[in-house]
Every structure is written in structure tokens, then in C-alpha cells.
Design a protein around this motif. Structure first.
Motif, mmCIF file in Angstrom:
data_model
loop_
_atom_site.group_PDB
_atom_site.id
_atom_site.type_symbol
_atom_site.label_atom_id
_atom_site.label_comp_id
_atom_site.label_asym_id
_atom_site.label_seq_id
_atom_site.Cartn_x
_atom_site.Cartn_y
_atom_site.Cartn_z
ATOM 1 N N THR A 5 1.338 -1.420 0.048
ATOM 2 C CA THR A 5 0.203 -0.006 -0.015
ATOM 3 C C THR A 5 0.926 1.169 -0.090
ATOM 4 O O THR A 5 2.135 0.847 0.427
ATOM 5 N N THR A 6 0.015 2.742 0.491
ATOM 6 C CA THR A 6 0.807 3.597 -0.314
ATOM 7 C C THR A 6 1.957 3.429 -1.018
ATOM 8 O O THR A 6 3.094 4.270 -1.128
ATOM 9 N N PRO A 7 2.419 3.375 -2.356
ATOM 10 C CA PRO A 7 3.414 2.923 -3.393
ATOM 11 C C PRO A 7 4.040 3.772 -3.495
ATOM 12 O O PRO A 7 5.776 3.898 -4.535
ATOM 13 N N THR A 8 3.840 5.545 -3.616
ATOM 14 C CA THR A 8 4.199 6.653 -4.031
ATOM 15 C C THR A 8 5.144 7.135 -3.104
ATOM 16 O O THR A 8 5.103 8.571 -3.099
ATOM 17 N N GLY A 9 3.910 6.817 -1.880
ATOM 18 C CA GLY A 9 4.780 7.319 -0.845
ATOM 19 C C GLY A 9 6.568 7.347 -0.382
ATOM 20 O O GLY A 9 6.908 6.479 -0.633
ATOM 21 N N VAL A 30 0.615 -3.433 -5.989
ATOM 22 C CA VAL A 30 0.092 -2.224 -5.257
ATOM 23 C C VAL A 30 -0.636 -1.422 -5.734
ATOM 24 O O VAL A 30 -1.712 -2.497 -6.620
ATOM 25 N N VAL A 31 -1.902 -0.812 -4.556
ATOM 26 C CA VAL A 31 -2.050 -0.617 -4.192
ATOM 27 C C VAL A 31 -2.058 0.466 -4.699
ATOM 28 O O VAL A 31 -1.484 1.411 -2.974
ATOM 29 N N SER A 52 -8.272 3.638 -3.448
ATOM 30 C CA SER A 52 -8.249 3.266 -1.774
ATOM 31 C C SER A 52 -7.877 2.255 -1.384
ATOM 32 O O SER A 52 -9.130 1.373 -1.432
ATOM 33 N N HIS A 53 -7.463 2.067 -0.281
ATOM 34 C CA HIS A 53 -6.571 0.951 1.020
ATOM 35 C C HIS A 53 -7.440 1.049 1.444
ATOM 36 O O HIS A 53 -8.259 -0.134 3.106
ATOM 37 N N SER A 68 1.375 -11.896 2.076
ATOM 38 C CA SER A 68 2.020 -10.826 2.923
ATOM 39 C C SER A 68 2.017 -9.545 2.244
ATOM 40 O O SER A 68 1.324 -8.864 1.045
ATOM 41 N N VAL A 69 1.150 -8.988 2.768
ATOM 42 C CA VAL A 69 1.043 -7.129 2.649
ATOM 43 C C VAL A 69 1.824 -5.739 4.001
ATOM 44 O O VAL A 69 2.057 -6.079 4.781
ATOM 45 N N PHE A 70 2.488 -5.613 3.209
ATOM 46 C CA PHE A 70 2.790 -3.618 3.367
ATOM 47 C C PHE A 70 1.819 -2.801 3.553
ATOM 48 O O PHE A 70 1.334 -2.598 2.634
ATOM 49 N N TRP A 71 1.873 -2.178 5.181
ATOM 50 C CA TRP A 71 0.405 -1.670 5.273
ATOM 51 C C TRP A 71 1.017 0.071 6.351
ATOM 52 O O TRP A 71 1.590 -0.699 6.836
ATOM 53 N N LEU A 72 0.457 0.430 5.185
ATOM 54 C CA LEU A 72 0.544 2.047 6.055
ATOM 55 C C LEU A 72 -0.945 3.040 5.889
ATOM 56 O O LEU A 72 -1.033 3.043 4.852
#
Length: 301
Positions: A5-9, A30-31, A52-53, A68-72
Motif C-alpha cells: 500500500t502507499t507505493p508512491t509515498g 501495489v494499491v 484506496s486501500h 503478505s501485505v505492507f500496510w501504512l
């Protein structure tokens, strides 16, 4: 399949780059609300789910087949309600989607300071998110981060023109801090490690806690120009946020966060070496960050 998530952050972008360098590109999804904001090479290499996630329908597509998930949770100064409402507004549909698709692991960016007994505004909101994920039963790694050094980028013009930077943090209280690159490095390492399924927090910080006054002294040495620290009151900081149009609930959450930082919230959770995990053996120190990140930014401002 790893979902980011938030891959452009600030952090998510670095996580994607590290994963692309280390694993099969077809296994990264990516989301993002705006696929056009992705680097064109990244957009061509990964699977992209637009939206939006926070949206259950988007999460349903994103988590299908994921391991697996990367979450922010992205900050939103204009969000209605409290900071906790905002964080749980993302976490609640995520927990449902994780269970539905039997996703095994979540690596999330949260706050340092677990165990602090008082309300800490946006930091307490992150703790509530942790609790929601842990209650879901998913394997969970909370990357417990303190003050982001990149917050200082907001003050590069003042450092250059006025020789000072200002915050509402106590000038003489040591402050745990972290570089975003270290969070991303730790996140990618844990996401690529298949040998865990339990739940725990992983503190990620600079090697030493420094007072803002000491930060100013190091800045002055690295930048070869004065960099004084000016402490504002929390009340004035709160008024400033409201004056900038920040929503009342979010402004209160940020002000309560600063009060907790001044009260030593980061001392509630052990975080200095040897508490670092093997995934991040050489965390960035403040002087190195100033040399590598702050000085080029100030010089270019």
C-alpha cells in the motif's frame, strides 16, 4: 504475492524499489489511488490495483492470492472525526479482507511507545490499528517508528534563510527519531522473510536519542551554517494547524501526540541497540542523515 500500500509515498516507494531489486517482479502488487503517479518502470513491472486501500472492494481485489501485505495508513489532515476513527477506518475493512483471502502476514508502520498509559493522539490511533490486526489473528510485524527525520524537510527554507528550525518538542528532552529509508529497509527484509507467523513489534530508530538542541548543533556542523532550534508551545502549534485548515479532530490528535512526545512516550518501549533486529544491522545516525539527505536539500532550497 506481496501487496504494497502507499507505493508512491515516502516509505512505500522505497519498499517497492527494494522488493523489485530482490524478488520476482510478478510477485509484487501495489494499491494506489493514482497509478499515473507511479514511476513508469515500476508501473510496468508490478501488478497495479487502482483505488484506496480503505475501500473493501479494492482490498478484495488486492488481497486475492496474497501472502503478505505492507500496510501504512496515509495521514489526512482534512479527515473528519478523530485520528483513531481514521486509522480504524482503514484497518477494519483490511481485517475482513485478510480473513476472507487467508493472507498470512502483515507488516505495518506503527508508532513507538507501546505501553504509554495516556492518550497520545495520532500515536494512540496507530496503537488501536495494531490491536485490530492482532485481534484478527494474522501474522503481524508492527514497525514501531518514532519521530521521522524527514519532517525536518518542511523547514529547509527556514534553516537556509533564518538559520533556525522550530517545533513544539522540548528542546532539552532526548527524542527518538528514525530515517524513512531504515523503515523501508526493515519492511522489505521482513516481507521477504517467510519464516515467521507470530505477532510482535519491531522498534526502528536512529542509534541514539538526541535533543532538538543537540540536533541543531550537529546540523550547524554538517551544513556549515547556523541552525538554531526554537521551541514553540503546543498551544501555538495547535492554533497554527487550525489556521492552515487542518480538521479539528486531526489537529487535536497531532497536538496530543506532541504532548506525549514531550512526556517521554518513546521511553515506554525499549528501542536502542541491542533491541534492533538482524534485519537492520546498521541504522542511520543523525549526522549521516544530515550529510546524505538534509544538506543537499538545504543547499538546493
Amino acid at each position: 504475492m506481496i501487496v504494497v500500500t502507499t507505493p508512491t509515498g515516502q516509505i512505500g516507494r522505497q519498499v517497492v524499489e527494494l522488493l523489485l531489486a530482490a524478488t520476482d517482479q510478478s510477485s509484487i502488487r501495489v494499491v494506489t489511488r493514482d497509478p499515473a503517479a507511479l514511476d513508469p518502470q515500476v508501473r510496468a513491472a508490478v501488478q497495479v490495483v487502482a483505488g484506496s486501500h480503505r475501500d473493501p472492494a479494492v482490498l478484495d481485489r488486492a488481497f486475492d492470492g496474497a501472502d503478505s501485505v505492507f500496510w501504512l495508513v496515509p495521514p489526512d489532515p482534512h479527515a473528519s472525526g478523530t485520528a483513531t476513527d481514521h486509522y480504524l477506518g482503514f484497518a477494519a475493512p483490511a481485517c475482513e479482507a485478510l480473513a476472507k483471502h487467508r493472507v498470512r502476514r502483515v507488516v505495518a508502520v506503527t508508532s513507538l511507545g507501546h505501553g504509554y498509559p495516556h492518550d497520545a493522539g495520532t500515536l494512540s490511533a496507530a496503537f488501536a490499528m495494531d490491536a485490530a490486526f492482532q485481534h484478527s489473528g494474522v501474522g503481524y510485524r508492527g514497525l514501531a517508528a518514532p519521530f521521522f527525520l524527514e519532517n525536518l524537510f518542511n523547514q529547509t527554507a527556514s534553516i537556509r534563510d533564518n538559520g533556525e528550525f522550530a517545533m513544539a518538542l522540548a528542546a532539552d528532552r532526548p527524542l527518538a527519531a528514525v530515517a524513512s529509508a531504515d523503515i523501508a529497509t526493515l519492511a522489505a527484509s521482513v516481507l521477504l522473510d517467510p519464516a515467521w507467523a507470530d505477532q510482535t513489534m519491531l522498534p526502528v530508530t536512529c542509534p541514539e536519542d538526541l535533543t532538538p538542541d543537540r540536533m541543531a548543533a550537529i546540523m550547524s556542523e554538517v551544513l556549515d551554517r547556523p541552525a538554531r532550534y526554537r521551541q514553540n508551545t503546543v498551544e501555538d502549534f495547535h492554533k497554527m494547524l487550525l489556521g492552515f485548515g487542518v480538521a479539528a479532530g486531526w489537529a487535536q490528535g497531532v497536538a496530543d501526540m506532541v504532548r506525549a512526545q514531550n512526556d517521554g512516550i518513546y521511553d515506554a518501549e525499549p528501542h536502542l541497540p541491542p533491541a534492533h533486529t538482524p534485519h537492520l544491522s546498521q541504522p542511520t545516525d543523525f549526522r549521516a542523515w544530515c550529510e546524505q539527505q538534509l544538506k543537499p536539500t538545504v543547499d538546493a532550497a
